[in-house]
Design a protein around this motif. Structure first.
Motif, PDB file in Angstrom:
ATOM      1  N   ASN A 109       0.991  -0.730   0.376  1.00  0.00           N
ATOM      2  CA  ASN A 109      -0.135   0.007   0.106  1.00  0.00           C
ATOM      3  C   ASN A 109       0.924   1.666   0.167  1.00  0.00           C
ATOM      4  O   ASN A 109       0.794   1.739  -1.210  1.00  0.00           O
ATOM      5  CB  ASN A 109      -0.729  -0.153   1.315  1.00  0.00           C
ATOM      6  N   SER A 133      -9.984   8.573   0.979  1.00  0.00           N
ATOM      7  CA  SER A 133     -10.109   6.688   1.344  1.00  0.00           C
ATOM      8  C   SER A 133     -11.733   7.046   1.926  1.00  0.00           C
ATOM      9  O   SER A 133     -12.028   7.788   2.586  1.00  0.00           O
ATOM     10  CB  SER A 133      -9.124   6.312   2.222  1.00  0.00           C
ATOM     11  N   SER A 137     -11.581   2.443   7.188  1.00  0.00           N
ATOM     12  CA  SER A 137     -10.684   1.729   5.919  1.00  0.00           C
ATOM     13  C   SER A 137      -9.699   0.819   6.785  1.00  0.00           C
ATOM     14  O   SER A 137      -9.364   1.697   8.201  1.00  0.00           O
ATOM     15  CB  SER A 137     -10.474   1.893   4.876  1.00  0.00           C
ATOM     16  N   HIS A 139      -5.027   0.043   5.910  1.00  0.00           N
ATOM     17  CA  HIS A 139      -4.300  -0.480   5.452  1.00  0.00           C
ATOM     18  C   HIS A 139      -3.133  -0.076   5.834  1.00  0.00           C
ATOM     19  O   HIS A 139      -2.306  -0.404   4.516  1.00  0.00           O
ATOM     20  CB  HIS A 139      -4.273   1.131   3.444  1.00  0.00           C
ATOM     21  N   VAL A 148      -3.816   7.252   5.865  1.00  0.00           N
ATOM     22  CA  VAL A 148      -5.238   6.741   4.287  1.00  0.00           C
ATOM     23  C   VAL A 148      -6.383   5.743   5.222  1.00  0.00           C
ATOM     24  O   VAL A 148      -7.165   6.425   4.607  1.00  0.00           O
ATOM     25  CB  VAL A 148      -4.246   5.860   3.273  1.00  0.00           C
ATOM     26  N   HIS A 167     -11.298  11.522   4.464  1.00  0.00           N
ATOM     27  CA  HIS A 167     -12.355  10.291   4.683  1.00  0.00           C
ATOM     28  C   HIS A 167     -13.634  10.490   4.388  1.00  0.00           C
ATOM     29  O   HIS A 167     -13.782  11.705   4.394  1.00  0.00           O
ATOM     30  CB  HIS A 167     -11.999   9.893   5.716  1.00  0.00           C
ATOM     31  N   TYR A 170     -17.982   5.154   3.600  1.00  0.00           N
ATOM     32  CA  TYR A 170     -18.267   3.828   2.504  1.00  0.00           C
ATOM     33  C   TYR A 170     -19.561   3.369   2.227  1.00  0.00           C
ATOM     34  O   TYR A 170     -20.657   3.249   3.437  1.00  0.00           O
ATOM     35  CB  TYR A 170     -17.284   3.126   3.422  1.00  0.00           C
ATOM     36  N   VAL A 188      -9.129   5.075  -2.522  1.00  0.00           N
ATOM     37  CA  VAL A 188      -8.500   3.959  -1.811  1.00  0.00           C
ATOM     38  C   VAL A 188      -9.202   3.508  -1.414  1.00  0.00           C
ATOM     39  O   VAL A 188     -10.210   3.970  -0.049  1.00  0.00           O
ATOM     40  CB  VAL A 188      -7.417   4.248  -0.897  1.00  0.00           C
ATOM     41  N   MET A 189     -10.027   2.104  -1.948  1.00  0.00           N
ATOM     42  CA  MET A 189     -11.182   1.035  -1.407  1.00  0.00           C
ATOM     43  C   MET A 189     -10.875  -0.373  -1.177  1.00  0.00           C
ATOM     44  O   MET A 189      -9.791  -1.025  -2.185  1.00  0.00           O
ATOM     45  CB  MET A 189     -12.129   1.193  -1.840  1.00  0.00           C
ATOM     46  N   GLU A 190     -11.292  -0.562  -0.082  1.00  0.00           N
ATOM     47  CA  GLU A 190     -11.123  -1.883   0.149  1.00  0.00           C
ATOM     48  C   GLU A 190     -12.672  -2.035  -0.968  1.00  0.00           C
ATOM     49  O   GLU A 190     -13.676  -1.846  -0.489  1.00  0.00           O
ATOM     50  CB  GLU A 190     -10.777  -2.275   1.281  1.00  0.00           C
ATOM     51  N   GLN A 193     -14.852  -4.333   3.094  1.00  0.00           N
ATOM     52  CA  GLN A 193     -13.601  -3.468   4.683  1.00  0.00           C
ATOM     53  C   GLN A 193     -13.361  -4.627   5.923  1.00  0.00           C
ATOM     54  O   GLN A 193     -14.517  -5.428   5.929  1.00  0.00           O
ATOM     55  CB  GLN A 193     -14.242  -2.715   4.872  1.00  0.00           C
ATOM     56  N   ASP A 223      -7.579  -2.009  -2.736  1.00  0.00           N
ATOM     57  CA  ASP A 223      -6.356  -2.555  -1.633  1.00  0.00           C
ATOM     58  C   ASP A 223      -6.974  -4.375  -0.794  1.00  0.00           C
ATOM     59  O   ASP A 223      -8.579  -4.516  -0.693  1.00  0.00           O
ATOM     60  CB  ASP A 223      -7.035  -2.310   0.267  1.00  0.00           C
TER      61      ASP A 223
END
Length: 408
Positions: A109, A133, A137, A139, A148, A167, A170, A188-190, A193, A223
């Protein structure tokens, strides 16, 4: 002679940033683990979504032994065959054209976050440097990655933190629309989560994030440190979203416990990592790369990936049956074998009690925050181990409920 150590040794010699369990595991095979006292545990935790093929997988053990007899380490002044084979395999199986190899999710990351700023600098100038982000989250634990990440507790006491990071909520596209601008270099995202409570991205949300990034000439970073390498039933979770990121990070299950990670990206974006802009002493280590290639070969098969979907349903069924009896969870969610059971409002803050009682019963589970019990077992965990594991988990649930009634 090997010196005998105990849990007390930890407090004597280790930095106190962890609070490990009283038992010390010493051996594992498949989805079962044994501690110093010989007690057996079933592993529904997977080393936090790492041991995707279980403990001491024979193919991985043999791969490690074979590579250990050839070459352990080179600097990146030279390349090596295992690293090249791994990178070639990752590009063949994903959207990516180029790979940067590292050792941990945080390092993958870190490389991604440096790259998005460098790419924006190269193409648009220094003013386009803002990263967006999402709250809750996670990272990594470097100063850049915790900044982040959207959890303030991880940056407390470490200020000043890197600037230019914001931020938003989500799965809330309107919140993102209010923040994104032509100064944004990346979102930036998962795709799901993990530490934030096992919350999948809504597919429509993910598509609109992609569209907003395109509109504002920002890069999209996925991510997949926790969700990747078969964890959700496809090799990478982005395949299920209908969205292709510009950069993807992967670690955890990639080495099944051997430290390795990768940042994947396109040829165009990768140009900004010119010679000398970034590096890693151990990144591309031949031992790590050989093992990771073997992991990918095993995981990326219909047998394993379809098996993940089947096991997902078994976990849902078992958790549902327990919940119908004890009424302790208000939601059971997740993708593949990354699952979370959120406790009811009456049990808020007590997710860790389930973990403690499960360990007493011979079962490893996890938490994702104070209110979610998390499950991230081996992708090939035998069905018999699932059944026995949930028999143990039910006893842990019963104990937790009894304790809380006693304290009420």
């Amino acid at each position: 002679m090997t010196e005998q150590v105990t849990r007390a040794t930890f407090d004597e010699v280790m930095a106190p940033n962890y609070a490990p369990a009283a038992m010390i595991p010493v051996r594992g095979e498949g989805s079962r683990v044994w501690d110093q006292e010989g007690k057996e545990y079933i592993d529904f935790a997977g080393g936090i979504a790492v041991t995707a093929l279980g403990h001491s997988h024979p193919t991985l053990v043999e791969t490690m032994r074979e590579q250990a007899g050839k070459l352990w380490h080179l600097s990146n002044v030279m390349t090596n065959e295992p690293a090249l084979r791994l990178a070639k395999k990752l590009t063949e199986k994903t959207f990516a054209d180029r790979v940067f190899l590292a050792n941990s999710g945080a390092e993958a990351n870190e490389a991604a976050f440096k790259l998005v700023r460098r790419y924006a600098f190269d193409h648009f100038g220094p003013e386009k440097n803002e990263i967006i982000s999402f709250y809750q989250s996670f990272h990594g634990r470097t100063l850049f990655t915790v900044s982040v990440g959207g959890q303030a507790k991880y940056t407390e006491g470490f200020a000043p933190v890197p600037a230019g990071i914001t931020h938003c909520e989500y799965n809330n596209i309107e919140a993102l629309k209010a923040l994104i601008s032509d100064k944004t270099c990346a979102v930036v995202m998962e795709p799901i989560q993990g530490e934030g409570g096992i919350i999948p991205a809504d597919p429509e949300f993910a598509k609109q994030v992609r569209a907003l990034c395109d509109e504002h000439k920002a890069l999209l970073v996925f991510d997949e440190v926790q969700s990747g390498v078969g964890r959700t039933g496809t090799l990478y979770a982005y395949e299920q979203t209908g969205v292709t990121p510009d950069i993807l990070t992967t670690a955890k299950a990639l080495g099944n416990g051997f430290p390795v990670s990768a940042m994947l990206t396109t040829a165009e974006v990768a140009k900004s990592l010119a010679v000398g802009t970034h590096g890693s002493t151990y990144g591309g280590n031949p031992m790590a790369a050989a093992i990771a290639e073997a992991v990918i070969d095993i995981v990326d098969t219909p047998e394993v990936l379809e098996g993940v979907k089947k096991r997902h349903q078994l976990f849902v069924d078992e958790l549902t049956a327990i919940n119908e009896k004890y009424h302790v969870f208000k939601d059971i969610r997740g993708m593949g074998l990354l699952m979370g059971a959120e406790v009811t409002d009456e049990l808020a803050g007590h997710a860790k009690d389930f973990l403690s009682h499960a360990a007493d019963e011979g079962l490893f589970v996890l938490v994702a925050g104070p209110n979610v019990v998390r499950f991230a077992p081996s992708l090939i965990i035998p069905e018999a181990d699932i059944k026995e594991g949930f028999a143990r988990f039910e006893r842990a649930v019963a104990k937790t409920v009894a304790d809380l009634k006693k304290d009420a």
